[in-house]
Design a protein around this motif. Structure first.
Motif, short mmCIF file in Angstrom:
data_model
loop_
_atom_site.label_atom_id
_atom_site.label_comp_id
_atom_site.label_asym_id
_atom_site.label_seq_id
_atom_site.Cartn_x
_atom_site.Cartn_y
_atom_site.Cartn_z
N LEU A 7 0.72 -1.33 -0.17
CA LEU A 7 0.15 0.12 -0.04
C LEU A 7 0.98 1.36 0.05
N PRO A 8 1.00 1.97 -1.00
CA PRO A 8 1.73 3.22 -1.11
C PRO A 8 1.00 4.10 -0.15
N ASP A 9 1.80 5.28 0.15
CA ASP A 9 1.42 6.18 0.90
C ASP A 9 0.95 5.72 2.27
N ALA A 10 1.78 4.69 2.83
CA ALA A 10 1.28 4.01 4.03
C ALA A 10 0.68 5.10 5.23
N VAL A 11 1.40 6.17 5.41
CA VAL A 11 1.11 7.25 6.32
C VAL A 11 -0.64 7.68 6.35
N ARG A 12 -0.86 8.06 4.91
CA ARG A 12 -2.24 8.54 4.74
C ARG A 12 -3.16 7.15 4.89
N ILE A 13 -2.84 6.10 4.43
CA ILE A 13 -3.74 4.94 4.57
C ILE A 13 -4.03 4.56 6.09
N ALA A 14 -2.86 4.54 6.76
CA ALA A 14 -3.03 4.49 8.25
C ALA A 14 -3.96 5.20 9.07
N ARG A 15 -3.97 6.38 8.56
CA ARG A 15 -4.86 7.29 9.09
C ARG A 15 -6.40 7.48 8.53
N GLY A 16 -6.46 6.61 7.39
CA GLY A 16 -7.86 6.34 6.96
C GLY A 16 -8.74 5.45 7.65
N TYR A 17 -10.09 5.75 7.36
CA TYR A 17 -11.00 4.85 7.76
C TYR A 17 -11.38 4.08 6.50
N PRO A 18 -12.12 2.68 6.91
CA PRO A 18 -12.24 1.65 5.75
C PRO A 18 -12.89 2.23 4.71
N HIS A 19 -14.05 3.08 5.14
CA HIS A 19 -14.85 3.60 3.95
C HIS A 19 -13.96 4.72 2.79
N GLN A 20 -12.97 5.05 3.38
CA GLN A 20 -12.12 5.91 2.57
C GLN A 20 -11.09 5.18 1.63
N LEU A 21 -11.11 4.05 1.66
CA LEU A 21 -10.37 3.19 0.93
C LEU A 21 -11.09 2.39 -0.14
N SER A 22 -10.39 2.15 -1.30
CA SER A 22 -10.94 1.40 -2.38
C SER A 22 -11.13 0.01 -2.09
N GLY A 23 -11.91 -0.68 -2.86
CA GLY A 23 -12.00 -2.28 -2.25
C GLY A 23 -10.60 -3.04 -2.29
N GLY A 24 -9.79 -2.54 -3.22
CA GLY A 24 -8.52 -3.29 -3.25
C GLY A 24 -7.75 -2.97 -2.10
N GLN A 25 -7.43 -1.68 -1.96
CA GLN A 25 -7.05 -1.20 -0.81
C GLN A 25 -7.31 -1.62 0.79
#
Lengths: 280, 316
Positions: free
Chosen positions: B139-157
Motif C-alpha cells: 500500500l503506497p502512501d502508508a501514512v495516509r492509509i493508516a490515518r484513513g477509515y475503511p470507507h475512505q479506501l478502495s476495495g483493493g486497498q
C-alpha cells in the motif's frame, strides 16, 4: 463497382445489419464534495461503432471499466447515449417506442438475484412480459388458463418444466434463477438478446448448463446475440465475432477464431494470457 | 516439508430445526509450511465452513464440532479454551475474508485497528510498525492509509489492509476464503500476487479457498477438491488438473469452456449435489456418477495414490 477499386464487401455485409451502432459516445459525470456537484466527466464510450447481422452472435470482451456493460445497456435502451446513433434495420432507435424496442431487444444480467423482483411470483414476473408482448401485437392479454399454459411452455423452453407458477425467485437456485431471467426476456419474444456476464456469478458446473441453454435457444428461436464477458473462453463458445474493448474503445474486432488464433492488438493478447493455461 | 496443520476426520454440523446440516463430513487434510493449498468446490460443498472451522470462527451454535481433530503446530484446536484460541488467532493463524469491508471496523482508522491487534495480544507495537506493515502489503502512501477509515479506501486497498491485519502478528498459517471474489477482476491478480509474495517472505502455509478453479490452477501448489462436505481428491495442482482421478473433478473440469475447443455444447454434470441434511449412504457423488458400481454403496475413503495424490473413489 468502379473499375480499379475492388470491393471486398460480400453481398451479405452490404445488407443492412439488424443492429448498428455508429460512433456511440457516453459520458458519466464525476460528482464530488458534500453537495455532489459535478466536478468532472469520465468518457465511458469514446465513439464505438459495431454491426450485428440478424442471426449473428457478437461477443464483447474487456475488463471492468472498458465500457462493455455501458454499451450493452445502451443497446437495450436502459441508458441513453450522449452521441452517435443506434439503428435497428437502418432505422434510428428513436423511431421505436419503449415497448417496440423491448419486443426487439432484451437483456440478461450477471446476477439473477438482483435482476428478478423478489416480491413477484413467477406468474406475475413472466405474465407481465407475456401481456406486454400481447399488447404490442395488438392482442388482448390471454386469459388465466391460456396464460398459465403459455408460461409453462416458456418454462419448458429454459429447462424449468413444471416449476410452480406460484413460486418466488428465492425458492430457486442461482442457476435456476438465471433460467428464469432468460425466460422473462424470452417472454417478450425479442430478436436480439444482450447477455451481460450471463454465467460469471454461477457455480462452475452450472455455467456449462446455462451456456448450453443459450446455444440451444439461439438455434430454436433464431435469436441474435450480443454476449458481454470478461472471460474470453465464455465468449469463444457463444460468439462468431468478437469485439475487444478497452477504455471505451473497440481496439480489435473480427471473427472469433481469427482473433483468438492471431490477436493483432497487444491488449487482446493480455486478455488471452489472462486465461489460465489449462483452459487455453 | 512439515505439516503445519493436520486435520483428521473432522465433521462440522449446523444445528437446524428441520435437521442438522452435515456441512463437513469426516475431512482429513494437511497444510504444510511454505505451500498454498487450494480448496476448490461449488457453493454449499462446505469449503467455507471447513476454512472457518479451523480457527474456530464458526458461531456455536448453530455450528457444532461433531468429531475429529484440528492439530495446529502440535495442539488440537478443538480442545483449547477460548483464551488459548484467541492467542492462536492472529498470532498463529491469520484470516482473510471474502468481503474486506465487513472484516474491518468502520469506526477505527486502519492504523488504530493494527495497533489494537497488538494490544489485544499484549504485545508492543513499536513506532513505524503500522507503516511497515502497510508497505509490506504494497500500500503506497502508508501514512495516509493508516490515518484513513475503511470507507475512505478502495476495495483493493481495503483487502490489502485486511491482509496487513492478518499478518501483523506474524502468523504461520494464512486462511484466505475467496479473497478476491468481491473485488473487481482487474484487482484480483494483484491481491493474489501479494499473498504469493507473503507466503515466500514469511514461509507461510496458505489455505486458499475458491470456487474458481482457473484461479487456483495458477496459485495453488496442491489442490483439494470438495464435494458434499467431503474431500474427494487431493494432489499437486498441475497433476490434478491435467488428469483428475475423481469422476466429479473430471466432470467439473470437462464442463469448463476452453479457448481452443471452439463452438459446440459443453459436457455437463447431470443432477444436483445431495441435501446435506440427509446425505446418502455411500459415495455422495454416486447418483450423478457415470462410473458408479455396486461398491459405491459403501463410502470410499481418501486413499493414497502415487505422486502424493489421493482420491476417494472405488472406481476412478
Amino acid at each position: 463497382m468502379t473499375p480499379g477499386r475492388r470491393d471486398t464487401e460480400t453481398p451479405g455485409n452490404l445488407k443492412t445489419a439488424m443492429l448498428s451502432l455508429e460512433n456511440i459516445v457516453k459520458i458519466f459525470p464525476v460528482e464530488g464534495g458534500i453537495l455532489r456537484r459535478k466536478i468532472g466527466i469520465v468518457p465511458a464510450l469514446k465513439g464505438v461503432s459495431l454491426r450485428v447481422p440478424a442471426g449473428g452472435s457478437l461477443g464483447i470482451v474487456g475488463e471492468s471499466g472498458s465500457g462493455k456493460t455501458t454499451l450493452g445497456k445502451i443497446v437495450a435502451r436502459h441508458l441513453a447515449a450522449d452521441g452517435g446513433r443506434v439503428l435497428w434495420e437502418g432505422r434510428p432507435h428513436e423511431e421505436f417506442s419503449r415497448r417496440e424496442w423491448a419486443s426487439r431487444v432484451q437483456m440478461v444480467f450477471q446476477d439473477p438475484a438482483a435482476s428478478l423482483n423478489p416480491k413477484l411470483s413467477l406468474r406475475v414476473l413472466l405474465g407481465e412480459a407475456v401481456a406486454v408482448r400481447a399488447q404490442i401485437d395488438g392482442q388482448k392479454g390471454p386469459r388465466r388458463a391460456e396464460r398459465d399454459r403459455r408460461l409453462q411452455a416458456l418454462l419448458d423452453e429454459v429447462g424449468l418444466s413444471g416449476a410452480p407458477l406460484d413460486a418466488y425467485p428465492h425458492q430457486f437456485s442461482s442457476g435456476q434463477r438465471q433460467r428464469l431471467a432468460i425466460a422473462r426476456a424470452l417472454a417478450l419474444r425479442p430478436r436480439l438478446l444482450v447477455a451481460d456476464e450471463p454465467v460469471s456469478s454461477l457455480d462452475l458446473s452450472v455455467q456449462a448448463q446455462i451456456l448450453n441453454l443459450l446455444m440451444d435457444l439461439k438455434d430454436r428461436w433464431g435469436l441474435t446475440y450480443i454476449v458481454i464477458s470478461h472471460d474470453l473462453a465464455v465468449v469463444s463458445r457463444l460468439a462468431d465475432r468478437v469485439a475487444v474493448m478497452k477504455n471505451g474503445e473497440v481496439v480489435e474486432e473480427g471473427e472469433t477464431s481469427a482473433v483468438l488464433a492471431a490477436p493483432r492488438h497487444p491488449y487482446t493478447q493480455t486478455l488471452l494470457d489472462a486465461v489460465p493455461a489449462f483452459l487455453r | 516439508m512439515s505439516d503445519l496443520l493436520t486435520i483428521r476426520s473432522l465433521s462440522v454440523h449446523y444445528r437446524r430445526r428441520d435437521g442438522d446440516v452435515k456441512a463437513v463430513r469426516s475431512v482429513s487434510l494437511d497444510v504444510r509450511a511454505g505451500e498454498t493449498l487450494g480448496l476448490a468446490g461449488e457453493s454449499g460443498c462446505g469449503k467455507s465452513t471447513l476454512a472457518m472451522a479451523i480457527p474456530r470462527l464458526l458461531p456455536q451454535p448453530p455450528a457444532e464440532y461433531a468429531g475429529g481433530k484440528i492439530v495446529f503446530e502440535g495442539r488440537d484446536l478443538i480442545s483449547l479454551s477460548s483464551e488459548e484460541l484467541r492467542q492462536i488467532r492472529g498470532a498463529g493463524i491469520g484470516v482473510v475474508f471474502q468481503d474486506p469491508f465487513s472484516a474491518l471496523n468502520p469506526v477505527l482508522t486502519v492504523g488504530e485497528q493494527i495497533k489494537e491487534a497488538f494490544s489485544a495480544h499484549v504485545r508492543p507495537c513499536p513506532p513505524g510498525t503500522v507503516e511497515d506493515l502497510l508497505s509490506r502489503v504494497r500500500l503506497p502512501d502508508a501514512v495516509r492509509i493508516a490515518r484513513g477509515y475503511p470507507h475512505q479506501l478502495s476495495g483493493g486497498q481495503r483487502q490489502r489492509a485486511v491482509i496487513a491485519l492478518a499478518i501483523a502478528l506474524g502468523p504461520r498459517l494464512l486462511i484466505a476464503d475467496e479473497p478476491t471474489t468481491a473485488l473487481d477482476v482487474t484487482l484480483q491478480g494483484g491481491i493474489l500476487d501479494l499473498l504469493d509474495g507473503l507466503k515466500k517472505e514469511m514461509g507461510l502455509g496458505v489455505l486458499l479457498v475458491s470456487h474458481n478453479i482457473g484461479l487456483l490452477s495458477e496459485r495453488a501448489d496442491r489442490l483439494a477438491v470438495m464435494y458434499a462436505g467431503e474431500i474427494v481428491e487431493v494432489g499437486p495442482a498441475g497433476q490434478v488438473l491435467a488428469g483428475a482421478f475423481h469422476p466429479y473433478t473430471r466432470g467439473l473440469l470437462a464442463s469448463l469452456p476452453r479457448l481452443s475447443a471452439g463452438r459446440g455444447k459443453l459436457p455437463t454434470l447431470a443432477g444436483q449435489p445431495p441435501d446435506l441434511r440427509n446425505p446418502p449412504e455411500g459415495c455422495a457423488f454416486r447418483a450423478r456418477c457415470p462410473r458408479a458400481i455396486p461398491a459405491c454403496g459403501v463410502s470410499p475413503s481418501l486413499g493414497a495414490k502415487e505422486g502424493g495424490r489421493s482420491v476417494a473413489c472405488h472406481n476412478p
